[in-house]
Design a protein around this motif. Structure first.
Motif, PDB file in Angstrom:
ATOM      1  N   VAL A  68       0.848  -1.186   0.000  1.00  0.00           N
ATOM      2  CA  VAL A  68       0.000   0.000   0.000  1.00  0.00           C
ATOM      3  C   VAL A  68       0.886   1.238   0.000  1.00  0.00           C
ATOM      4  O   VAL A  68       1.852   1.321   0.764  1.00  0.00           O
ATOM      5  CB  VAL A  68      -0.891   0.031   1.264  1.00  0.00           C
ATOM      6  N   ALA A  69       0.523   2.206  -0.834  1.00  0.00           N
ATOM      7  CA  ALA A  69       1.244   3.475  -0.844  1.00  0.00           C
ATOM      8  C   ALA A  69       1.144   4.117   0.531  1.00  0.00           C
ATOM      9  O   ALA A  69       0.144   3.987   1.230  1.00  0.00           O
ATOM     10  CB  ALA A  69       0.666   4.402  -1.912  1.00  0.00           C
ATOM     11  N   SER A  70       2.197   4.819   0.918  1.00  0.00           N
ATOM     12  CA  SER A  70       2.288   5.408   2.256  1.00  0.00           C
ATOM     13  C   SER A  70       2.197   6.918   2.208  1.00  0.00           C
ATOM     14  O   SER A  70       2.522   7.546   1.203  1.00  0.00           O
ATOM     15  CB  SER A  70       3.627   5.013   2.878  1.00  0.00           C
ATOM     16  N   ARG A  71       1.788   7.488   3.323  1.00  0.00           N
ATOM     17  CA  ARG A  71       1.781   8.946   3.479  1.00  0.00           C
ATOM     18  C   ARG A  71       3.154   9.417   3.953  1.00  0.00           C
ATOM     19  O   ARG A  71       3.358  10.595   4.165  1.00  0.00           O
ATOM     20  CB  ARG A  71       0.707   9.376   4.476  1.00  0.00           C
ATOM     21  N   ASP A  72       4.081   8.488   4.160  1.00  0.00           N
ATOM     22  CA  ASP A  72       5.458   8.780   4.538  1.00  0.00           C
ATOM     23  C   ASP A  72       5.562   9.397   5.929  1.00  0.00           C
ATOM     24  O   ASP A  72       6.452  10.193   6.188  1.00  0.00           O
ATOM     25  CB  ASP A  72       6.120   9.678   3.486  1.00  0.00           C
ATOM     26  N   ASP A  73       4.637   9.041   6.816  1.00  0.00           N
ATOM     27  CA  ASP A  73       4.726   9.543   8.177  1.00  0.00           C
ATOM     28  C   ASP A  73       4.838   8.403   9.194  1.00  0.00           C
ATOM     29  O   ASP A  73       4.890   8.633  10.394  1.00  0.00           O
ATOM     30  CB  ASP A  73       3.528  10.445   8.515  1.00  0.00           C
ATOM     31  N   GLY A  74       4.862   7.148   8.700  1.00  0.00           N
ATOM     32  CA  GLY A  74       4.966   5.993   9.574  1.00  0.00           C
ATOM     33  C   GLY A  74       3.687   5.632  10.302  1.00  0.00           C
ATOM     34  O   GLY A  74       3.645   4.679  11.064  1.00  0.00           O
ATOM     35  N   VAL A  75       2.617   6.397  10.063  1.00  0.00           N
ATOM     36  CA  VAL A  75       1.356   6.188  10.768  1.00  0.00           C
ATOM     37  C   VAL A  75       0.193   5.995   9.801  1.00  0.00           C
ATOM     38  O   VAL A  75      -0.719   5.219  10.061  1.00  0.00           O
ATOM     39  CB  VAL A  75       1.056   7.404  11.693  1.00  0.00           C
ATOM     40  N   THR A  76       0.243   6.680   8.664  1.00  0.00           N
ATOM     41  CA  THR A  76      -0.881   6.733   7.743  1.00  0.00           C
ATOM     42  C   THR A  76      -0.496   6.160   6.389  1.00  0.00           C
ATOM     43  O   THR A  76       0.581   6.431   5.874  1.00  0.00           O
ATOM     44  CB  THR A  76      -1.332   8.195   7.559  1.00  0.00           C
ATOM     45  N   GLN A  77      -1.405   5.383   5.825  1.00  0.00           N
ATOM     46  CA  GLN A  77      -1.219   4.885   4.466  1.00  0.00           C
ATOM     47  C   GLN A  77      -2.405   5.308   3.618  1.00  0.00           C
ATOM     48  O   GLN A  77      -3.448   5.684   4.122  1.00  0.00           O
ATOM     49  CB  GLN A  77      -1.043   3.373   4.445  1.00  0.00           C
ATOM     50  N   ASN A  78      -2.213   5.231   2.319  1.00  0.00           N
ATOM     51  CA  ASN A  78      -3.272   5.539   1.374  1.00  0.00           C
ATOM     52  C   ASN A  78      -4.304   4.426   1.428  1.00  0.00           C
ATOM     53  O   ASN A  78      -3.956   3.257   1.581  1.00  0.00           O
ATOM     54  CB  ASN A  78      -2.659   5.659  -0.030  1.00  0.00           C
ATOM     55  N   ASP A  79      -5.571   4.754   1.289  1.00  0.00           N
ATOM     56  CA  ASP A  79      -6.603   3.714   1.350  1.00  0.00           C
ATOM     57  C   ASP A  79      -7.012   3.213  -0.024  1.00  0.00           C
ATOM     58  O   ASP A  79      -7.912   2.384  -0.135  1.00  0.00           O
ATOM     59  CB  ASP A  79      -7.826   4.204   2.132  1.00  0.00           C
ATOM     60  N   ALA A  80      -6.364   3.686  -1.080  1.00  0.00           N
ATOM     61  CA  ALA A  80      -6.754   3.288  -2.429  1.00  0.00           C
ATOM     62  C   ALA A  80      -5.587   2.750  -3.255  1.00  0.00           C
ATOM     63  O   ALA A  80      -5.720   1.751  -3.946  1.00  0.00           O
ATOM     64  CB  ALA A  80      -7.400   4.473  -3.155  1.00  0.00           C
ATOM     65  N   GLN A  81      -4.441   3.418  -3.206  1.00  0.00           N
ATOM     66  CA  GLN A  81      -3.320   3.063  -4.072  1.00  0.00           C
ATOM     67  C   GLN A  81      -2.565   1.840  -3.560  1.00  0.00           C
ATOM     68  O   GLN A  81      -2.240   1.747  -2.391  1.00  0.00           O
ATOM     69  CB  GLN A  81      -2.351   4.234  -4.183  1.00  0.00           C
ATOM     70  N   PHE A  82      -2.289   0.929  -4.471  1.00  0.00           N
ATOM     71  CA  PHE A  82      -1.516  -0.267  -4.151  1.00  0.00           C
ATOM     72  C   PHE A  82      -0.397  -0.419  -5.158  1.00  0.00           C
ATOM     73  O   PHE A  82      -0.428   0.163  -6.237  1.00  0.00           O
ATOM     74  CB  PHE A  82      -2.409  -1.514  -4.135  1.00  0.00           C
ATOM     75  N   PHE A  83       0.604  -1.204  -4.791  1.00  0.00           N
ATOM     76  CA  PHE A  83       1.715  -1.455  -5.704  1.00  0.00           C
ATOM     77  C   PHE A  83       2.105  -2.920  -5.650  1.00  0.00           C
ATOM     78  O   PHE A  83       1.806  -3.629  -4.686  1.00  0.00           O
ATOM     79  CB  PHE A  83       2.921  -0.545  -5.393  1.00  0.00           C
ATOM     80  N   ILE A  84       2.759  -3.374  -6.726  1.00  0.00           N
ATOM     81  CA  ILE A  84       3.296  -4.724  -6.816  1.00  0.00           C
ATOM     82  C   ILE A  84       4.773  -4.590  -7.170  1.00  0.00           C
ATOM     83  O   ILE A  84       5.125  -3.915  -8.149  1.00  0.00           O
ATOM     84  CB  ILE A  84       2.562  -5.568  -7.881  1.00  0.00           C
ATOM     85  N   THR A  85       5.627  -5.248  -6.378  1.00  0.00           N
ATOM     86  CA  THR A  85       7.062  -5.168  -6.630  1.00  0.00           C
ATOM     87  C   THR A  85       7.464  -6.145  -7.732  1.00  0.00           C
ATOM     88  O   THR A  85       6.978  -7.269  -7.803  1.00  0.00           O
ATOM     89  CB  THR A  85       7.867  -5.470  -5.355  1.00  0.00           C
ATOM     90  N   LYS A  86       8.351  -5.674  -8.610  1.00  0.00           N
ATOM     91  CA  LYS A  86       8.872  -6.496  -9.692  1.00  0.00           C
ATOM     92  C   LYS A  86      10.237  -7.075  -9.349  1.00  0.00           C
ATOM     93  O   LYS A  86      10.756  -7.921 -10.078  1.00  0.00           O
ATOM     94  CB  LYS A  86       8.958  -5.660 -10.973  1.00  0.00           C
ATOM     95  N   LYS A  87      10.815  -6.613  -8.250  1.00  0.00           N
ATOM     96  CA  LYS A  87      12.111  -7.094  -7.757  1.00  0.00           C
ATOM     97  C   LYS A  87      12.017  -7.204  -6.240  1.00  0.00           C
ATOM     98  O   LYS A  87      11.170  -6.564  -5.622  1.00  0.00           O
ATOM     99  CB  LYS A  87      13.226  -6.088  -8.093  1.00  0.00           C
ATOM    100  N   ASP A  88      12.916  -7.981  -5.650  1.00  0.00           N
ATOM    101  CA  ASP A  88      13.009  -7.961  -4.195  1.00  0.00           C
ATOM    102  C   ASP A  88      13.240  -6.522  -3.769  1.00  0.00           C
ATOM    103  O   ASP A  88      14.102  -5.828  -4.327  1.00  0.00           O
ATOM    104  CB  ASP A  88      14.170  -8.836  -3.706  1.00  0.00           C
TER     105      ASP A  88
END
Length: 169
Positions: A113-133
Protein backbone atom coordinates in the motif's frame (compact mmCIF):
# COMPACT_ATOMS: atom_id res chain seq x y z
CA UNK A 1 13.85 8.86 -1.45
CA UNK A 2 10.22 7.93 -0.89
CA UNK A 3 9.84 4.81 -3.04
CA UNK A 4 6.08 5.00 -3.26
CA UNK A 5 5.38 8.70 -2.82
CA UNK A 6 2.01 10.03 -1.91
CA UNK A 7 3.23 12.81 0.34
CA UNK A 8 1.61 15.44 -1.83
CA UNK A 9 -1.75 13.77 -1.63
CA UNK A 10 -4.84 15.94 -1.88
CA UNK A 11 -6.13 16.37 1.66
CA UNK A 12 -9.75 16.35 0.64
CA UNK A 13 -11.05 13.90 -1.87
CA UNK A 14 -14.72 13.78 -2.76
CA UNK A 15 -16.51 10.94 -0.97
CA UNK A 16 -17.37 9.39 -4.32
CA UNK A 17 -13.67 8.93 -5.02
CA UNK A 18 -12.69 7.35 -1.73
CA UNK A 19 -14.64 5.51 0.89
CA UNK A 20 -13.32 4.87 4.38
CA UNK A 21 -12.66 1.30 5.41
CA UNK A 22 -15.44 -0.48 7.21
CA UNK A 23 -15.78 0.21 10.91
CA UNK A 24 -17.29 -3.25 11.33
CA UNK A 25 -14.53 -5.49 12.72
CA UNK A 26 -13.65 -8.24 10.27
CA UNK A 27 -12.29 -11.61 11.30
CA UNK A 28 -9.40 -12.81 9.12
CA UNK A 29 -11.42 -15.98 8.50
CA UNK A 30 -14.20 -14.00 6.81
CA UNK A 31 -11.89 -11.99 4.53
CA UNK A 32 -11.01 -13.03 0.97
CA UNK A 33 -7.86 -15.10 0.55
CA UNK A 34 -7.24 -14.37 -3.13
CA UNK A 35 -7.74 -11.59 -5.64
CA UNK A 36 -7.45 -11.50 -9.41
CA UNK A 37 -6.62 -8.15 -11.00
CA UNK A 38 -7.95 -8.19 -14.54
CA UNK A 39 -6.09 -6.18 -17.20
CA UNK A 40 -6.13 -6.11 -20.99
CA UNK A 41 -2.70 -7.77 -20.85
CA UNK A 42 -3.90 -10.68 -18.70
CA UNK A 43 -4.77 -11.52 -15.12
CA UNK A 44 -2.63 -11.04 -12.02
CA UNK A 45 -3.53 -13.58 -9.34
CA UNK A 46 -2.74 -12.72 -5.74
CA UNK A 47 -2.76 -14.52 -2.43
CA UNK A 48 -3.88 -12.03 0.23
CA UNK A 49 -2.67 -11.86 3.85
CA UNK A 50 -5.90 -11.44 5.90
CA UNK A 51 -4.19 -12.62 9.10
CA UNK A 52 -1.20 -10.26 8.76
CA UNK A 53 -3.08 -7.21 7.45
CA UNK A 54 -6.81 -7.70 8.12
CA UNK A 55 -7.82 -4.02 7.93
CA UNK A 56 -5.89 -3.46 4.73
CA UNK A 57 -7.29 -6.61 3.09
CA UNK A 58 -10.79 -5.61 4.23
CA UNK A 59 -10.42 -2.11 2.78
CA UNK A 60 -9.04 -3.46 -0.52
CA UNK A 61 -11.85 -6.05 -0.70
CA UNK A 62 -14.57 -3.47 -0.05
CA UNK A 63 -13.21 -1.21 -2.77
CA UNK A 64 -12.87 -4.12 -5.20
CA UNK A 65 -16.43 -5.35 -4.51
CA UNK A 66 -17.85 -1.87 -5.01
CA UNK A 67 -16.16 -1.50 -8.41
CA UNK A 68 -13.97 1.35 -7.12
CA UNK A 69 -10.89 0.07 -9.00
CA UNK A 70 -12.68 -0.62 -12.29
CA UNK A 71 -11.04 1.34 -15.13
CA UNK A 72 -8.51 3.08 -12.87
CA UNK A 73 -5.00 3.11 -14.31
CA UNK A 74 -1.52 2.06 -13.34
CA UNK A 75 -0.02 5.53 -13.00
CA UNK A 76 3.48 4.51 -11.99
CA UNK A 77 5.63 1.88 -13.69
CA UNK A 78 9.33 1.53 -12.96
CA UNK A 79 11.85 -1.28 -13.31
CA UNK A 80 11.04 -2.48 -9.78
CA UNK A 81 7.36 -1.61 -9.24
CA UNK A 82 3.93 -0.97 -10.72
CA UNK A 83 1.41 1.18 -8.86
CA UNK A 84 -2.28 1.82 -9.44
CA UNK A 85 -5.61 2.37 -7.75
CA UNK A 86 -5.44 6.16 -7.59
CA UNK A 87 -8.89 7.63 -8.30
CA UNK A 88 -7.20 10.76 -9.68
CA UNK A 89 -4.75 8.79 -11.84
CA UNK A 90 -1.69 10.82 -10.94
CA UNK A 91 -0.44 9.48 -7.59
CA UNK A 92 -2.15 12.09 -5.42
CA UNK A 93 -5.62 10.61 -4.89
CA UNK A 94 -7.17 8.40 -2.27
CA UNK A 95 -7.98 8.69 1.39
CA UNK A 96 -6.17 7.81 4.60
CA UNK A 97 -6.11 4.81 6.90
CA UNK A 98 -3.72 3.57 9.61
CA UNK A 99 -0.67 1.59 8.50
CA UNK A 100 -0.64 -2.11 9.28
CA UNK A 101 3.00 -3.21 9.36
CA UNK A 102 3.84 -6.91 9.54
CA UNK A 103 6.87 -9.16 9.12
CA UNK A 104 6.11 -10.23 5.54
CA UNK A 105 9.17 -9.29 3.42
CA UNK A 106 8.80 -7.32 0.19
CA UNK A 107 10.02 -9.85 -2.35
CA UNK A 108 9.24 -10.19 -6.06
CA UNK A 109 5.47 -9.96 -6.47
CA UNK A 110 4.65 -8.42 -3.08
CA UNK A 111 1.44 -6.39 -2.86
CA UNK A 112 1.79 -3.23 -0.82
CA UNK A 113 0.00 0.00 0.00
CA UNK A 114 1.24 3.47 -0.84
CA UNK A 115 2.29 5.41 2.26
CA UNK A 116 1.78 8.95 3.48
CA UNK A 117 5.46 8.78 4.54
CA UNK A 118 4.73 9.54 8.18
CA UNK A 119 4.97 5.99 9.57
CA UNK A 120 1.36 6.19 10.77
CA UNK A 121 -0.88 6.73 7.74
CA UNK A 122 -1.22 4.89 4.47
CA UNK A 123 -3.27 5.54 1.37
CA UNK A 124 -6.60 3.71 1.35
CA UNK A 125 -6.75 3.29 -2.43
CA UNK A 126 -3.32 3.06 -4.07
CA UNK A 127 -1.52 -0.27 -4.15
CA UNK A 128 1.71 -1.45 -5.70
CA UNK A 129 3.30 -4.72 -6.82
CA UNK A 130 7.06 -5.17 -6.63
CA UNK A 131 8.87 -6.50 -9.69
CA UNK A 132 12.11 -7.09 -7.76
CA UNK A 133 13.01 -7.96 -4.20
CA UNK A 134 12.51 -4.66 -2.37
CA UNK A 135 13.52 -5.35 1.20
CA UNK A 136 14.10 -1.63 1.80
CA UNK A 137 10.27 -1.39 2.01
CA UNK A 138 10.12 -3.78 4.99
CA UNK A 139 8.69 -2.09 8.05
CA UNK A 140 7.94 1.04 6.02
CA UNK A 141 4.88 -0.11 4.05
CA UNK A 142 2.01 -2.52 4.62
CA UNK A 143 2.52 -5.82 2.77
CA UNK A 144 -0.87 -7.46 2.24
CA UNK A 145 -0.39 -10.07 -0.47
CA UNK A 146 1.78 -11.66 -3.13
CA UNK A 147 1.44 -12.57 -6.80
CA UNK A 148 0.91 -16.31 -7.25
CA UNK A 149 0.35 -16.24 -11.02
CA UNK A 150 0.77 -13.51 -13.63
CA UNK A 151 4.19 -11.97 -12.92
CA UNK A 152 4.60 -12.00 -16.71
CA UNK A 153 1.55 -9.70 -16.84
CA UNK A 154 3.02 -7.44 -14.13
CA UNK A 155 6.15 -7.11 -16.29
CA UNK A 156 4.03 -6.08 -19.32
CA UNK A 157 2.07 -3.33 -17.51
CA UNK A 158 2.73 0.18 -18.82
CA UNK A 159 1.70 3.60 -17.51
CA UNK A 160 -1.95 4.14 -18.40
CA UNK A 161 -2.92 0.45 -18.56
CA UNK A 162 -6.30 -0.04 -16.89
CA UNK A 163 -7.47 -2.20 -14.04
CA UNK A 164 -10.54 -3.73 -15.70
CA UNK A 165 -11.78 -5.25 -12.47
CA UNK A 166 -10.77 -7.19 -9.39
CA UNK A 167 -12.29 -10.56 -8.52
CA UNK A 168 -12.15 -11.74 -4.91
CA UNK A 169 -12.26 -15.34 -3.71
Amino acid sequence: QNPVPTSQVASSVAPSLSSAPSTIPQSPETLPKTAIIQTAKGDIELSLYPTDAPNTVNNFAQKARSGFYNNLIFHRVEDWVIQGGDPLGNGTGGGNMPVEFNVKPFVVGSLGVASRDDGVTQNDAQFFITKKDSLFLNGEYTNFGIVTKGMDVVEKIEIGDKILGIILQ
